[in-house]
Design a protein around this motif. Structure first.
Motif, PDB file in Angstrom:
ATOM      1  N   SER A 221      29.303  43.503  44.646  1.00 56.29           N
ATOM      2  CA  SER A 221      29.410  43.027  46.020  1.00 56.29           C
ATOM      3  C   SER A 221      28.397  41.932  46.335  1.00 56.29           C
ATOM      4  O   SER A 221      28.429  41.352  47.398  1.00 56.29           O
ATOM      5  CB  SER A 221      29.238  44.193  47.000  1.00 56.29           C
ATOM      6  OG  SER A 221      27.933  44.717  46.897  1.00 56.29           O
ATOM      7  N   ALA A 222      27.470  41.669  45.417  1.00 59.02           N
ATOM      8  CA  ALA A 222      26.443  40.660  45.671  1.00 59.02           C
ATOM      9  C   ALA A 222      26.918  39.242  45.386  1.00 59.02           C
ATOM     10  O   ALA A 222      26.216  38.293  45.676  1.00 59.02           O
ATOM     11  CB  ALA A 222      25.204  40.965  44.838  1.00 59.02           C
ATOM     12  N   LEU A 223      28.110  39.102  44.836  1.00 58.34           N
ATOM     13  CA  LEU A 223      28.620  37.765  44.535  1.00 58.34           C
ATOM     14  C   LEU A 223      29.011  37.047  45.823  1.00 58.34           C
ATOM     15  O   LEU A 223      29.592  37.632  46.726  1.00 58.34           O
ATOM     16  CB  LEU A 223      29.834  37.863  43.610  1.00 58.34           C
ATOM     17  CG  LEU A 223      29.570  38.403  42.209  1.00 58.34           C
ATOM     18  CD1 LEU A 223      30.885  38.556  41.457  1.00 58.34           C
ATOM     19  CD2 LEU A 223      28.635  37.491  41.448  1.00 58.34           C
ATOM     20  N   LYS A 224      28.706  35.785  45.891  1.00 55.17           N
ATOM     21  CA  LYS A 224      29.060  34.981  47.055  1.00 55.17           C
ATOM     22  C   LYS A 224      30.513  34.542  46.972  1.00 55.17           C
ATOM     23  O   LYS A 224      31.094  34.476  45.889  1.00 55.17           O
ATOM     24  CB  LYS A 224      28.170  33.741  47.136  1.00 55.17           C
ATOM     25  CG  LYS A 224      26.727  34.047  47.419  1.00 55.17           C
ATOM     26  CD  LYS A 224      25.941  32.767  47.549  1.00 55.17           C
ATOM     27  CE  LYS A 224      24.497  33.056  47.859  1.00 55.17           C
ATOM     28  NZ  LYS A 224      23.710  31.846  47.999  1.00 55.17           N
ATOM     29  N   CYS A 225      31.069  34.217  48.117  1.00 52.03           N
ATOM     30  CA  CYS A 225      32.434  33.692  48.131  1.00 52.03           C
ATOM     31  C   CYS A 225      32.423  32.239  47.656  1.00 52.03           C
ATOM     32  O   CYS A 225      31.393  31.579  47.664  1.00 52.03           O
ATOM     33  CB  CYS A 225      33.015  33.783  49.543  1.00 52.03           C
ATOM     34  SG  CYS A 225      32.149  32.770  50.758  1.00 52.03           S
ATOM     35  N   GLY A 226      33.580  31.762  47.252  1.00 51.23           N
ATOM     36  CA  GLY A 226      33.733  30.360  46.894  1.00 51.23           C
ATOM     37  C   GLY A 226      33.384  30.011  45.468  1.00 51.23           C
ATOM     38  O   GLY A 226      33.376  28.836  45.101  1.00 51.23           O
TER      39      GLY A 226
ATOM     40  N   LYS B 105      34.475  29.355  42.072  1.00 52.47           N
ATOM     41  CA  LYS B 105      35.806  29.028  41.550  1.00 52.47           C
ATOM     42  C   LYS B 105      36.151  29.889  40.336  1.00 52.47           C
ATOM     43  O   LYS B 105      35.384  29.985  39.390  1.00 52.47           O
ATOM     44  CB  LYS B 105      35.856  27.548  41.185  1.00 52.47           C
ATOM     45  CG  LYS B 105      37.241  27.021  41.008  1.00 52.47           C
ATOM     46  CD  LYS B 105      37.234  25.513  40.947  1.00 52.47           C
ATOM     47  CE  LYS B 105      38.644  25.036  41.138  1.00 52.47           C
ATOM     48  NZ  LYS B 105      38.706  23.691  41.613  1.00 52.47           N
ATOM     49  N   GLY B 106      37.297  30.542  40.407  1.00 52.53           N
ATOM     50  CA  GLY B 106      37.777  31.361  39.310  1.00 52.53           C
ATOM     51  C   GLY B 106      37.218  32.769  39.289  1.00 52.53           C
ATOM     52  O   GLY B 106      37.662  33.595  38.516  1.00 52.53           O
ATOM     53  N   ILE B 107      36.210  33.052  40.122  1.00 56.63           N
ATOM     54  CA  ILE B 107      35.601  34.389  40.114  1.00 56.63           C
ATOM     55  C   ILE B 107      35.837  35.113  41.438  1.00 56.63           C
ATOM     56  O   ILE B 107      36.269  36.258  41.453  1.00 56.63           O
ATOM     57  CB  ILE B 107      34.093  34.297  39.811  1.00 56.63           C
ATOM     58  CG1 ILE B 107      33.892  33.702  38.419  1.00 56.63           C
ATOM     59  CG2 ILE B 107      33.438  35.661  39.914  1.00 56.63           C
ATOM     60  CD1 ILE B 107      32.454  33.449  38.073  1.00 56.63           C
ATOM     61  N   THR B 108      35.557  34.446  42.548  1.00 58.36           N
ATOM     62  CA  THR B 108      35.739  35.080  43.864  1.00 58.36           C
ATOM     63  C   THR B 108      36.746  34.286  44.681  1.00 58.36           C
ATOM     64  O   THR B 108      37.127  33.173  44.324  1.00 58.36           O
ATOM     65  CB  THR B 108      34.400  35.153  44.634  1.00 58.36           C
ATOM     66  OG1 THR B 108      33.914  33.835  44.841  1.00 58.36           O
ATOM     67  CG2 THR B 108      33.376  35.981  43.886  1.00 58.36           C
ATOM     68  N   GLU B 109      37.120  34.855  45.804  1.00 53.70           N
ATOM     69  CA  GLU B 109      38.061  34.183  46.702  1.00 53.70           C
ATOM     70  C   GLU B 109      37.349  33.055  47.454  1.00 53.70           C
ATOM     71  O   GLU B 109      36.126  33.075  47.596  1.00 53.70           O
ATOM     72  CB  GLU B 109      38.617  35.191  47.710  1.00 53.70           C
ATOM     73  CG  GLU B 109      39.461  36.266  47.070  1.00 53.70           C
ATOM     74  CD  GLU B 109      40.004  37.241  48.101  1.00 53.70           C
ATOM     75  OE1 GLU B 109      39.846  36.997  49.314  1.00 53.70           O
ATOM     76  OE2 GLU B 109      40.576  38.252  47.679  1.00 53.70           O
ATOM     77  N   PRO B 110      38.113  32.088  47.974  1.00 48.87           N
ATOM     78  CA  PRO B 110      37.485  31.013  48.750  1.00 48.87           C
ATOM     79  C   PRO B 110      36.829  31.580  50.015  1.00 48.87           C
ATOM     80  O   PRO B 110      37.253  32.606  50.537  1.00 48.87           O
ATOM     81  CB  PRO B 110      38.642  30.093  49.126  1.00 48.87           C
ATOM     82  CG  PRO B 110      39.806  30.522  48.326  1.00 48.87           C
ATOM     83  CD  PRO B 110      39.552  31.886  47.826  1.00 48.87           C
TER      84      PRO B 110
END
Length: 119
Positions: free
Chosen positions: A21-26, A28-33
């Motif tokens: 859950s620590a990943l930021k949005c945006g 590319k290829g990993i999380t949603e925009p």
């Protein structure tokens, strides 16, 4: 070595929700925009100050004079034409006040995202 670290991350990431859950949005290829990139309601050029968001707030600011403010009795619904302050004797020592035709003042001030209303 690189393949083993990728395999380790693949094994640990689903099991440790804090890390995932620590990943930021945006990314590319990993999380949603990010929502601000796709939703037209988010505009980075507009600040949090009320006056920046709408011209209504700038027009509301200022000093207003209320020419005829009428007070009514809560029980009888009649105009209050004779009133004596409660802390003073009721014998008319200070006189009575006609509260059916008052003049009032209102000052609206807007500072950033704060709205102040003084009456």
């Amino acid at each position: 070595m690189k393949a083993s670290s990728v395999a380790l991350q693949t094994l640990l990431l689903p099991r440790v929700p804090i890390l995932s859950s620590a990943l930021k949005c945006g990314i590319k290829g990993i999380t949603e925009p990010c929502l601000a990139d796709t939703d037209p309601h988010y505009d980075e050029s507009i600040g949090y100050a009320f006056k920046d968001q709408d011209a209504f707030w700038a027009a509301l600011e200022g000093l207003y004079v209320i020419e005829s403010a009428t007070e009514y009795d809560a029980v009888t619904s009649e105009k209050i034409t004779s009133w004596t302050p409660g802390l003073f004797p009721q014998d008319g020592y200070l006189g009575t006040y006609d509260r059916s035709n008052n003049k009032g003042f209102v000052n609206n001030t807007i500072v950033g995202s704060r709205f102040y209303n003084r009456q």
